[in-house]
Design a protein around this motif. Structure first.
Motif, PDB file in Angstrom:
ATOM      1  N   HIS A 228       2.102   8.026 -10.413  1.00 21.49           N
ATOM      2  CA  HIS A 228       1.587   6.660 -10.315  1.00 21.49           C
ATOM      3  C   HIS A 228       0.189   6.749  -9.703  1.00 21.49           C
ATOM      4  CE1 HIS A 228       0.990   2.474  -9.205  1.00 21.49           C
ATOM      5  NE2 HIS A 228       2.035   2.159  -9.949  1.00 21.49           N
ATOM      6  N   PRO A 229      -0.801   6.030 -10.240  1.00 18.62           N
ATOM      7  CA  PRO A 229      -2.177   6.159  -9.738  1.00 18.62           C
ATOM      8  C   PRO A 229      -2.331   5.882  -8.250  1.00 18.62           C
ATOM      9  CG  PRO A 229      -2.143   4.959 -11.819  1.00 18.62           C
ATOM     10  CD  PRO A 229      -0.710   5.114 -11.397  1.00 18.62           C
ATOM     11  N   GLN A 230      -1.412   5.092  -7.686  1.00 22.58           N
ATOM     12  CA  GLN A 230      -1.514   4.770  -6.264  1.00 22.58           C
ATOM     13  C   GLN A 230      -1.226   5.987  -5.385  1.00 22.58           C
ATOM     14  OE1 GLN A 230      -0.107   0.833  -5.387  1.00 22.58           O
ATOM     15  NE2 GLN A 230       0.351   1.332  -3.267  1.00 22.58           N
ATOM     16  N   GLN A 231      -0.526   6.976  -5.930  1.00 24.55           N
ATOM     17  CA  GLN A 231      -0.259   8.231  -5.208  1.00 24.55           C
ATOM     18  C   GLN A 231      -0.840   9.400  -6.013  1.00 24.55           C
ATOM     19  OE1 GLN A 231       2.693   6.050  -5.646  1.00 24.55           O
ATOM     20  NE2 GLN A 231       2.170   5.131  -3.691  1.00 24.55           N
ATOM     21  N   TRP A 232      -2.129   9.334  -6.271  1.00 23.62           N
ATOM     22  CA  TRP A 232      -2.766  10.348  -7.109  1.00 23.62           C
ATOM     23  C   TRP A 232      -2.890  11.666  -6.341  1.00 23.62           C
ATOM     24  CZ3 TRP A 232      -3.943   9.792 -12.189  1.00 23.62           C
ATOM     25  CH2 TRP A 232      -4.653  10.846 -12.788  1.00 23.62           C
ATOM     26  N   PRO A 233      -2.376  12.781  -6.901  1.00 23.62           N
ATOM     27  CA  PRO A 233      -2.496  14.074  -6.222  1.00 23.62           C
ATOM     28  C   PRO A 233      -3.937  14.576  -6.250  1.00 23.62           C
ATOM     29  CG  PRO A 233      -0.770  14.087  -7.928  1.00 23.62           C
ATOM     30  CD  PRO A 233      -1.593  12.874  -8.149  1.00 23.62           C
ATOM     31  N   GLU A 234      -4.439  14.993  -5.100  1.00 24.15           N
ATOM     32  CA  GLU A 234      -5.822  15.454  -5.034  1.00 24.15           C
ATOM     33  C   GLU A 234      -6.058  16.698  -5.892  1.00 24.15           C
ATOM     34  OE1 GLU A 234      -7.257  15.995  -1.109  1.00 24.15           O
ATOM     35  OE2 GLU A 234      -6.700  13.981  -0.432  1.00 24.15           O
ATOM     36  N   ASP A 235      -5.021  17.515  -6.044  1.00 24.42           N
ATOM     37  CA  ASP A 235      -5.196  18.785  -6.755  1.00 24.42           C
ATOM     38  C   ASP A 235      -4.712  18.733  -8.201  1.00 24.42           C
ATOM     39  OD1 ASP A 235      -2.527  18.468  -6.192  1.00 24.42           O
ATOM     40  OD2 ASP A 235      -2.211  20.512  -5.463  1.00 24.42           O
ATOM     41  N   LEU A 236      -4.549  17.542  -8.756  1.00 28.13           N
ATOM     42  CA  LEU A 236      -4.054  17.435 -10.127  1.00 28.13           C
ATOM     43  C   LEU A 236      -5.057  18.037 -11.116  1.00 28.13           C
ATOM     44  CD1 LEU A 236      -1.870  16.351 -12.075  1.00 28.13           C
ATOM     45  CD2 LEU A 236      -3.250  14.274 -12.270  1.00 28.13           C
ATOM     46  N   ASP A 237      -4.591  18.968 -11.910  1.00 26.46           N
ATOM     47  CA  ASP A 237      -5.436  19.604 -12.926  1.00 26.46           C
ATOM     48  C   ASP A 237      -4.975  19.113 -14.303  1.00 26.46           C
ATOM     49  OD1 ASP A 237      -7.043  21.167 -14.482  1.00 26.46           O
ATOM     50  OD2 ASP A 237      -6.109  23.088 -13.927  1.00 26.46           O
TER      51      ASP A 237
ATOM     52  N   ALA B 109       0.556   3.663 -15.086  1.00 19.88           N
ATOM     53  CA  ALA B 109      -0.374   2.635 -14.608  1.00 19.88           C
ATOM     54  C   ALA B 109       0.241   1.266 -14.852  1.00 19.88           C
ATOM     55  CB  ALA B 109      -1.718   2.779 -15.320  1.00 19.88           C
ATOM     56  N   THR B 110       1.386   1.061 -14.246  1.00 17.05           N
ATOM     57  CA  THR B 110       2.239  -0.096 -14.552  1.00 17.05           C
ATOM     58  C   THR B 110       2.147  -1.206 -13.530  1.00 17.05           C
ATOM     59  OG1 THR B 110       4.016   1.257 -13.590  1.00 17.05           O
ATOM     60  CG2 THR B 110       3.908   1.108 -15.991  1.00 17.05           C
ATOM     61  N   GLY B 111       1.156  -1.121 -12.633  1.00 21.70           N
ATOM     62  CA  GLY B 111       0.902  -2.262 -11.782  1.00 21.70           C
ATOM     63  C   GLY B 111       1.274  -2.091 -10.332  1.00 21.70           C
ATOM     64  N   LEU B 112       1.243  -3.218  -9.656  1.00 22.57           N
ATOM     65  CA  LEU B 112       1.394  -3.275  -8.217  1.00 22.57           C
ATOM     66  C   LEU B 112       2.748  -3.849  -7.822  1.00 22.57           C
ATOM     67  CD1 LEU B 112      -2.079  -4.934  -7.566  1.00 22.57           C
ATOM     68  CD2 LEU B 112      -1.566  -2.486  -7.502  1.00 22.57           C
TER      69      LEU B 112
ATOM     70  N   HIS C 194       0.818  -1.216   0.000  1.00 25.72           N
ATOM     71  CA  HIS C 194       0.000   0.000   0.000  1.00 25.72           C
ATOM     72  C   HIS C 194       0.848   1.260   0.000  1.00 25.72           C
ATOM     73  CE1 HIS C 194      -4.320  -1.306   1.140  1.00 25.72           C
ATOM     74  NE2 HIS C 194      -3.717  -2.282   0.490  1.00 25.72           N
ATOM     75  N   HIS C 195       2.129   1.140   0.300  1.00 23.05           N
ATOM     76  CA  HIS C 195       2.984   2.325   0.354  1.00 23.05           C
ATOM     77  C   HIS C 195       3.376   2.808  -1.039  1.00 23.05           C
ATOM     78  CE1 HIS C 195       3.363   2.424   4.669  1.00 23.05           C
ATOM     79  NE2 HIS C 195       3.737   1.163   4.697  1.00 23.05           N
ATOM     80  N   GLN C 196       3.577   1.876  -1.964  1.00 20.70           N
ATOM     81  CA  GLN C 196       4.030   2.273  -3.298  1.00 20.70           C
ATOM     82  C   GLN C 196       3.648   1.229  -4.332  1.00 20.70           C
ATOM     83  OE1 GLN C 196       8.342   2.244  -3.774  1.00 20.70           O
ATOM     84  NE2 GLN C 196       8.573   0.924  -1.974  1.00 20.70           N
ATOM     85  N   GLY C 197       3.352   1.718  -5.539  1.00 17.96           N
ATOM     86  CA  GLY C 197       3.087   0.821  -6.644  1.00 17.96           C
ATOM     87  C   GLY C 197       4.376   0.488  -7.385  1.00 17.96           C
ATOM     88  N   TYR C 198       4.230  -0.278  -8.454  1.00 14.77           N
ATOM     89  CA  TYR C 198       5.399  -0.663  -9.243  1.00 14.77           C
ATOM     90  C   TYR C 198       5.600   0.319 -10.394  1.00 14.77           C
ATOM     91  CZ  TYR C 198       8.332  -3.095 -12.598  1.00 14.77           C
ATOM     92  OH  TYR C 198       9.325  -3.417 -13.488  1.00 14.77           O
TER      93      TYR C 198
END
Length: 501
Positions: free
Chosen positions: A166-175, A342-345, A146-150
């Motif tokens: 990486h989608p696992q750390q998606w920034p809330e403010d990404l425009d 989006a390269t996985g887990l 859960h800390h980091q994706g691949y």
């Protein structure tokens, strides 16, 4: 610091953990249990991932709990709806108050002399130690970090002047409005992101090294909608669950038995969604169906984004990142303001916690699993591991019910310890997920437990057979050993130390 003791501890408050807790409440009402969760909210995967369009990749009727069926008409539900479903389930069965949030577990040690687990943890907010103990331990942590994706080591990434995510750390403010976006990958995350971003981005390109089988399914269950007018709601949604489980099992079995026929059917669906003029090489995998997971999309949304011109697909390999984007091996350059990997887990077991027997670390990647629920040689412990070839919750549900059967059996017979023992040396080199050829599975082969040569050490990945075995077969089969009296406990202690060493 004094340790808090429970009959049972569940690690993880995601779909599996909440489901297991509900089963304990229903089937083992006398057991005192708690759920330990690292995050500050329940939901697990569905609380962690917050990227645009996040949704289930299985239909919710079979992905939901059997004891509390999904009662919506949206087939592939979005992340917020799934979080709400998990939360409502926890509230209905009174298990939310059992959750200890912000608990970062370091290790769990089985003490043969005391016949209990001791767990060492820290408070994620204060850093203070938090210690627990239990008679029985259940891991519901899934199989990824859960800390980091691949993220692969992309050549030239340091030159890129745009945003890399990486989608696992998606920034809330990404425009991403009006931006050129490249999504690297072709799995469930990528095919979800592309149509979700396409409406507001200038253009979205899905860059894939190789294609994936993509299956379009209805976004809404019109059959259940009609049946609701004539039948009680609970009947309708139980019927929908039964129907979809049968359909999924048929598709999987058909793909394995008649792979060329099923391949043709899947590709025909893609052709219908994209039109006759589309270059089908972008959606024609070089492997047979279910060698890797199929990806489901609702109502052709990915295909519609591509047909509209808002999105496109590039099938190629990356030569290098540049300041303005990505140069492909074909020589083509994809300009990008934002690149999403989006390269996985990254695979991980037990949430990264170290497992010990009498102080000696357990090499999990050398262990077998018994009926895919217990770990060989590890006493009083289960892990709830769902299906990879079907909705995860189908297996998690029956595995949790099996654990309840086991706990009740031990209580009736005054047994304190159970442990599965492989006396025949059944281990293979491959992992429990070896049936899939997906990249993340191959990368994680050295982390996961081993596959066995025969049942009960070998995974069936067959819902009908698993349900019958886990819910109906005898518990005392000669492989699962039980200990209760003092003399046998002493012999077990020596055996556990031998296993640990």
């Amino acid at each position: 610091m004094q340790s808090q003791h429970f009959d049972v501890l569940i690690i993880g408050a995601g779909l599996s953990g909440i489901g297991t807790a509900c089963h304990l409440t229903r089937e083992c009402p006398g057991k005192d249990f708690a759920i330990l969760e690292r995050r500050e909210e329940l939901g697990g995967t569905w609380d962690l991932f917050r990227y645009p369009g996040i949704r289930s990749d299985s239909d919710m009727f079979s992905f939901g709990f059997r004891f509390r069926p999904w009662n919506g008409l949206k087939v592939l539900a979005d992340g917020p709806a799934i979080r709400q479903y998990i939360g409502d389930t926890a509230a209905e069965f009174g298990v939310r108050d059992k959750i200890h949030f912000g608990v970062d577990l370091a290790d769990a040690n089985w003490c043969s002399e005391q016949r209990r687990w001791t767990l060492q943890a820290t408070d994620t907010k204060t850093g203070e130690p938090r210690n627990y103990s239990c008679d029985y331990l259940i891991s519901c942590t899934g199989y990824y970090d859960h800390h980091q994706g691949y993220t692969p080591e992309f050549p030239g990434i340091e030159q890129f002047t745009g945003q890399f995510i990486h989608p696992q750390q998606w920034p809330e403010d990404l425009d991403y409005r009006g931006k050129r976006v490249v999504v690297i990958g072709s799995g469930a995350t990528a095919i979800t992101l592309v149509p979700a971003l396409a409406d507001e981005a200038a253009h979205v390109t899905m860059l894939q090294r190789s294609p994936t089988y993509v299956l379009s399914i209805p976004a809404y269950d019109k059959i259940s909608e009609i049946l609701q007018k004539f039948l009680p709601e609970r009947w309708v949604f139980r019927m929908a669950r039964w129907r979809n489980i049968k359909l999924q099992r048929w598709m999987f079995k058909g793909s394995k038995r008649w792979p060329k026929l099923m391949r043709g059917l899947y590709l025909r669906g893609v052709r219908k969604g994209l039109g006759e003029d589309f270059d089908m090489r972008h959606f024609t995998p070089d492997y047979m169906p279910w060698d890797q997971r199929l990806c489901a999309i609702p109502d052709d949304d990915l295909f519609q984004a591509i047909k509209s011109g808002k999105a496109s697909v590039a099938t190629d390999c990356i030569e290098t990142f540049t300041a303005k984007g990505i140069r492909l091996q074909s020589g083509r350059e994809l300009e990008a303001d934002i690149v999403i990997s989006a390269t996985g887990l990254k695979l991980q077991v037990l949430g990264g916690m170290t497992l010990k027997l009498d102080g000696e670390p357990v090499e999990i990647n050398r262990k077998l699993t018994y009926k895919a629920v217990l770990m060989e040689g590890v006493p009083n412990m289960s892990w709830i591991f769902g299906y990879t070839n079907a909705p995860w919750t189908l297996k998690a549900d029956i595995a949790a019910r099996y654990v309840c059967r086991l706990l009740n059996h031990m209580e009736r017979n005054r047994q304190k310890v159970c442990v599965a023992v492989d006396r025949e040396g059944c281990a293979e080199d491959s992992s429990v997920m070896s049936a899939l050829q997906s990249g993340y599975v191959q990368r994680g082969n050295g982390v996961l437990p081993r596959q066995g040569t025969k049942y009960p050490w070998r995974l069936l990945n067959d819902y009908e057979k698993d349900a019958k075995i886990l819910l109906e077969s005898t518990l005392e089969d000669g492989i699962l050993q039980f200990y209760g009296d003092a003399e046998r406990d002493r012999s077990f202690s020596l055996g556990a130390q031998s296993v640990a060493s």
